[in-house]
Design an enzyme around this catalytic site. Structure first.
Site, mmCIF file in Angstrom:
data_model
loop_
_atom_site.group_PDB
_atom_site.id
_atom_site.type_symbol
_atom_site.label_atom_id
_atom_site.label_comp_id
_atom_site.label_asym_id
_atom_site.label_seq_id
_atom_site.Cartn_x
_atom_site.Cartn_y
_atom_site.Cartn_z
ATOM 1 N N TRP A 1 17.400 14.805 -11.038
ATOM 2 C CA TRP A 1 16.470 14.587 -10.186
ATOM 3 C C TRP A 1 16.789 15.572 -8.999
ATOM 4 O O TRP A 1 18.063 15.089 -8.480
ATOM 5 C CB TRP A 1 16.539 13.080 -9.787
ATOM 6 C CG TRP A 1 15.753 12.755 -8.516
ATOM 7 C CD1 TRP A 1 15.685 13.277 -7.257
ATOM 8 C CD2 TRP A 1 14.569 11.840 -8.514
ATOM 9 N NE1 TRP A 1 14.677 12.782 -6.560
ATOM 10 C CE2 TRP A 1 14.170 11.914 -7.073
ATOM 11 C CE3 TRP A 1 13.758 10.945 -9.385
ATOM 12 C CZ2 TRP A 1 12.817 11.028 -6.725
ATOM 13 C CZ3 TRP A 1 13.057 10.119 -9.252
ATOM 14 C CH2 TRP A 1 12.365 10.168 -7.866
ATOM 15 N N ASP A 2 16.180 16.309 -8.549
ATOM 16 C CA ASP A 2 16.730 17.507 -7.612
ATOM 17 C C ASP A 2 16.023 17.412 -6.206
ATOM 18 O O ASP A 2 14.759 16.591 -6.187
ATOM 19 C CB ASP A 2 16.625 18.902 -8.384
ATOM 20 C CG ASP A 2 17.489 19.802 -7.751
ATOM 21 O OD1 ASP A 2 18.046 19.735 -6.742
ATOM 22 O OD2 ASP A 2 17.723 21.048 -8.462
ATOM 23 N N ASN B 1 15.267 20.152 -3.274
ATOM 24 C CA ASN B 1 16.230 21.578 -2.574
ATOM 25 C C ASN B 1 15.731 22.111 -1.363
ATOM 26 O O ASN B 1 15.842 23.461 -1.055
ATOM 27 C CB ASN B 1 15.711 22.656 -3.645
ATOM 28 C CG ASN B 1 16.422 22.361 -4.882
ATOM 29 O OD1 ASN B 1 17.643 22.584 -4.861
ATOM 30 N ND2 ASN B 1 16.123 22.411 -6.164
ATOM 31 N N ASP C 1 26.240 10.781 -2.448
ATOM 32 C CA ASP C 1 26.566 9.613 -1.401
ATOM 33 C C ASP C 1 26.529 8.360 -2.544
ATOM 34 O O ASP C 1 25.840 8.369 -3.459
ATOM 35 C CB ASP C 1 25.800 9.525 -0.292
ATOM 36 C CG ASP C 1 24.198 9.383 -0.581
ATOM 37 O OD1 ASP C 1 23.760 8.470 -1.270
ATOM 38 O OD2 ASP C 1 23.551 10.471 -0.477
ATOM 39 N N ASP D 1 16.099 22.812 -17.722
ATOM 40 C CA ASP D 1 16.211 22.789 -16.144
ATOM 41 C C ASP D 1 14.695 23.341 -15.653
ATOM 42 O O ASP D 1 13.521 23.356 -16.387
ATOM 43 C CB ASP D 1 17.163 23.574 -15.705
ATOM 44 C CG ASP D 1 17.775 23.100 -14.276
ATOM 45 O OD1 ASP D 1 17.142 23.527 -13.076
ATOM 46 O OD2 ASP D 1 18.767 22.507 -14.105
ATOM 47 N N ASP D 2 14.593 23.629 -14.463
ATOM 48 C CA ASP D 2 13.484 24.066 -13.735
ATOM 49 C C ASP D 2 12.616 25.352 -14.240
ATOM 50 O O ASP D 2 13.328 26.082 -14.823
ATOM 51 C CB ASP D 2 13.804 24.762 -12.208
ATOM 52 C CG ASP D 2 12.761 24.953 -11.385
ATOM 53 O OD1 ASP D 2 11.760 24.714 -11.635
ATOM 54 O OD2 ASP D 2 12.990 25.427 -10.072
ATOM 55 N N GLU E 1 34.118 32.279 -30.084
ATOM 56 C CA GLU E 1 33.800 31.558 -28.771
ATOM 57 C C GLU E 1 33.248 30.371 -29.114
ATOM 58 O O GLU E 1 33.711 29.307 -28.438
ATOM 59 C CB GLU E 1 32.977 32.814 -28.002
ATOM 60 C CG GLU E 1 33.350 33.669 -27.254
ATOM 61 C CD GLU E 1 32.602 34.725 -26.936
ATOM 62 O OE1 GLU E 1 32.956 35.458 -25.773
ATOM 63 O OE2 GLU E 1 31.679 34.639 -27.378
HETATM 64 C C1 GLA Z 1 18.851 23.236 -7.550
HETATM 65 C C2 GLA Z 1 20.316 22.636 -8.407
HETATM 66 C C3 GLA Z 1 20.376 23.916 -9.782
HETATM 67 C C4 GLA Z 1 18.837 24.210 -10.289
HETATM 68 C C5 GLA Z 1 17.973 24.684 -9.503
HETATM 69 C C6 GLA Z 1 16.601 24.837 -10.167
HETATM 70 O O1 GLA Z 1 19.348 24.516 -7.037
HETATM 71 O O2 GLA Z 1 21.129 22.264 -7.662
HETATM 72 O O3 GLA Z 1 20.985 23.314 -10.606
HETATM 73 O O4 GLA Z 1 18.552 22.989 -11.017
HETATM 74 O O5 GLA Z 1 17.657 23.555 -8.446
HETATM 75 O O6 GLA Z 1 15.666 25.325 -9.262
#
Ligand code: GLA
Length: 727
Positions: free
Chosen positions: A471-472, A474, A525, A360-361, A605
């Site tokens: 693809w975000d 924010n 959407d 992720d980020d 687990e």
């Molecule tokens: C958004 C996304 C999260 C994560 C953060 C990273 O908030 O919804 O799932 O990817 O950005 O900055």
């Protein structure tokens, strides 16, 4: 025949529904009917009676009972004497408002006319009706396009405005309008906020205007671009229900209005905010598509139409079939990782039979937190300790797929891109702009800005083996201004820029799976679903809150599109502690995956995770392809319950989660919908049930002590004689 034209009366038929309209002697296009199949056009519904302060079109001469302020219309426009919600407002260069649209011609076409640059349901196996309305004074044609998806009871509508005259400006345009001369209705909208999206809001429709929409540049967390109008007493399985949802991802407006005579109007289209779109001579403007559906059997059936319609005709899935079960690094490590952290997570994921790891980020520019580097899409090899291609090969060598996070539409002030091109950001010159998550939005209404980011993204994807992109997006757009694009076009052209980017990406990487995201479900959407077959449902991963978010989202969107993961407890958003089995069961209503640091999991687990992964694989075809039934309302009931039933009704999975616990509970009875009437079903322990009894009395859930317990019951239809099982 799905489309019948007879004497300027137009009938659209799907398997179970009929839609009718008529161009009358004056050339006005009036709405006649939408509901269960019908043959005879009900002209008698067009009641003409003189009513004060409802004017008459000049051409109606002395017919004072003829007023467009009262008659049901197909595409109401400003300048007609209709004071209700309008679908079209045009302004000439001299500043004169209004138009006069009259029927000119209608034709049936195979397939459908492409909506230039906009997503839409498929043009395969479909017929379309195109009705041209003309303003002979302004030399403007308005084409109303209706496409009929017979098997899923969906009709799509869109509008294009062709200007043959002097420049005109579109100040307002709706893509669909539906008038009801009678009926007592409730409306359901889907409202929320970041981390609590799409909560159904049901209210009785009464006088005045109910409007939802977005002017945030995206469809938004706050109001989803979807509306349902249903009988006041409609339930999940009974009553009439109509829906509209927008195949568009930007600013929108959806309206329900009750007029002075108790008539209802439902409309959906682009928002009027920040919109004032000039159309030059010879140009065409395309208003996005609206999907409409009708069910005579309540809300579940309406949802099934939409789910099936989207899966079959809208969502482009580059990897059709079973979706990969993934682990995402976000809640496992946030920004605190290097290549080895991701690799170790992948290794542990492999031990648990997970298919893919998503970094992720935080892997690009010099990003260590959310204050820098958006816009600089080059790999931070110092942080990773290796190149992206080395990391992706190591992960592929483990037998896992590899995905990464991007936020292509945004830029930080602290980035090389912003330092070199401050005008690429949407902000008003010489004015202090609104910061959100310390970032700005790039001006995607400008092709050169889209190209600059596209090239950077491709450079990454060309140099490492990437199977998936998250693809975000924010923040919401504010300070709407472009240093190049006409200001009245910016928000619409922005969305076209986004779609163009996604189109080009999928053309270049046809196997790439893109998961949409906007701080979770801020852009969930039908427009985005065309390009991204799954969308991160919410940044809220708490199982109990997710029950509510999934419940609301399920009215419109297919379960297979819900990005949902098992996360750690106490939950990072709510602090709530729920059992692992409950978190897994809830996350299974979607794409399924994990979002926690499994490197710290014990062998026991890990074994639990392996069992959950294998259970999901077993039920995935039923969950993703079956019909979804909401069996309770988790916002009000003590138990959140739902069922997946296979199309042939031979198999069902009933899921339930105890939301509220009391002492000395006895049993909770869940009435099961969707099973075959008169049939018998058997659970995995051999208990046999009569479907009619399960539907009428319900299935008793024996409640265990402890909070938030989850239950599943897997049923298979008993074929043959009734006496072959124990009772
Ligand atoms: C958004 C996304 C999260 C994560 C953060 C990273 O908030 O919804 O799932 O990817 O950005 O900055």
């Amino acid at each position: 025949m799905s489309i019948v034209i007879h004497d300027q009366t137009f009938t659209l038929n799907t398997k179970n529904t009929t839609y009718m309209m008529q161009a009358d002697d004056l050339g006005y296009l009036l709405h006649l009917y939408y509901g269960p199949r019908a043959d005879l056009p009900p002209y008698y519904l067009l009641v003409k009676k003189d009513r004060g302060f409802s004017g008459n079109p000049y051409d109606a001469q002395n017919e004072r009972g003829y007023s467009l302020d009262v008659l049901p219309q197909e595409f109401p426009f400003d300048g007609s004497g209709d004071y209700r919600t309008s679908s079209l407002s045009l302004r000439t260069q001299e500043g004169v408002y209004g138009c006069d649209l009259r029927f000119q011609k209608a034709e049936v076409i195979k397939g459908k006319t492409p909506l230039r640059g906009l997503p839409a349901m498929s043009d395969q196996n479909v017929e379309s009706l195109e009705i041209t309305l003309e303003d002979s004074f302004l030399h403007v044609d308005v084409i109303l396009a209706y496409s009929v998806y017979e098997d899923v009871d969906i009709i799509t509508r869109s509008v294009r405005v062709i200007n043959h005259g002097e420049t005109i400006t579109i100040e307002n345009i709706k893509s669909a309008n539906l008038d009801f001369v009678s009926g007592d209705f409730d409306r359901i909208s889907f409202c929320g906020r970041h981390t609590m999206e799409r909560q159904p809001d049901r209210e009785h429709v009464s006088h005045g205007l109910y409007t939802i929409g977005s002017k945030r540049g995206t469809s938004s967390h706050q109001y989803n671009p979807a509306l349902i109008l249903c009988d006041q007493d409609a339930t999940e399985t009974t009553g009439s229900a109509y829906s509209m949802n927008f195949v568009y991802s930007g600013n929108f407006e959806a309206v329900i209005e009750e007029d002075q005579f108790g008539q209802k109007r439902m409309a959906m289209g682009l928002s009027k905010d920040y919109f004032s779109y000039p159309v030059e001579k010879g140009e065409t403007f395309y208003a996005p598509e609206v999907m409409m559906s009708y069910s005579a059997q309540g809300l579940s059936h309406l949802s099934h139409n939409l789910h099936l319609g989207m899966k079959k005709y809208l969502i482009r899935d580059p990897q059709p079939g079973l979706k990969p079960i993934l682990i995402n690094s976000w809640e496992a490590a946030y920004f605190d990782f290097n290549g080895e952290t991701i690799y170790q997570l992948a290794k542990a994921a492999k031990e648990c039979d997970i298919d893919m790891i998503v970094m992720d980020d935080g892997w690009f520019g010099h990003r260590e937190d959310d204050n820098s580097s958006l816009g600089d899409w080059y790999v931070n090899e110092n942080k990773l300790g290796e190149s992206l291609s080395s990391l992706s090969s190591r992960i592929h060598d483990l037998g896992l797929k590899f995905g990464i996070w991007f936020e292509p539409e945004c830029v930080n002030e602290d980035s090389d891109l912003y330092r070199a091109h401050p005008d690429y950001a949407i902000k008003v010159p010489n004015r202090k702009f609104v910061r959100a998550r310390n970032q700005l939005v790039l001006d995607f209404s400008r092709p050169e800005v889209v190209d600059a980011i596209f090239d950077q993204v491709c450079d990454i994807l060309d140099h490492a083996a990437i199977d998936y992109v998250k693809w975000d997006f924010n923040r919401s757009i504010s300070d709407v201004y472009s240093s190049v694009t006409n200001q009245g076009r910016v928000t619409y052209d922005y969305v076209l820029g986004l779609y163009r980017f996604l189109d080009r990406l999928l053309e270049r990487y046809p196997n790439l799976l893109i998961e949409g995201c906007s701080g979770g479900g801020g852009r969930f959407d039908a427009g985005m679903l065309h390009y991204t077959p799954q969308i991160w449902l919410s940044d809220n991963t708490d199982a109990i809150d997710r029950l509510a978010i999934q419940y609301g989202s399920s009215f419109i969107y297919p379960i297979s599109s819900f990005g949902s993961h098992v996360s750690a407890v106490p939950n990072h958003q709510t602090g709530r502690i729920t059992p692992m089995s409950t978190r897994a069961l809830v996350a299974m209503s979607g794409t399924f995956g994990y979002e926690l640091d499994i490197t710290t999991c014990s062998e026991e687990e890990k074994q639990t995770i392996r069992e959950q992964v294998s259970a999901f694989r077993k039920y995935q075809p039923l969950i993703h392809n079956g019909c979804y039934y909401r069996l309770s309302n988790p916002l009000h009931d003590e138990v959140g319950a739902y069922a997946f039933v296979s199309e042939d009704q031979k198999e069902a999975l009933i899921c339930a989660v105890r939301i509220i616990t009391h002492s000395a509970t006895y049993a909770h009875f869940i009435k099961i919908e969707g099973l075959e009437d008169n049939a018998r079903y058997q659970d995995d322990q051999g208990q046999i049930y009569d479907a009619n009894v399960l539907k009428t009395y319900g299935l008793p859930l024996i409640i265990d002590a402890g909070e938030y317990q989850a239950y599943t019951i897997h049923l298979t239809k008993v074929e043959g004689e009734k006496e072959n099982g124990k009772n």
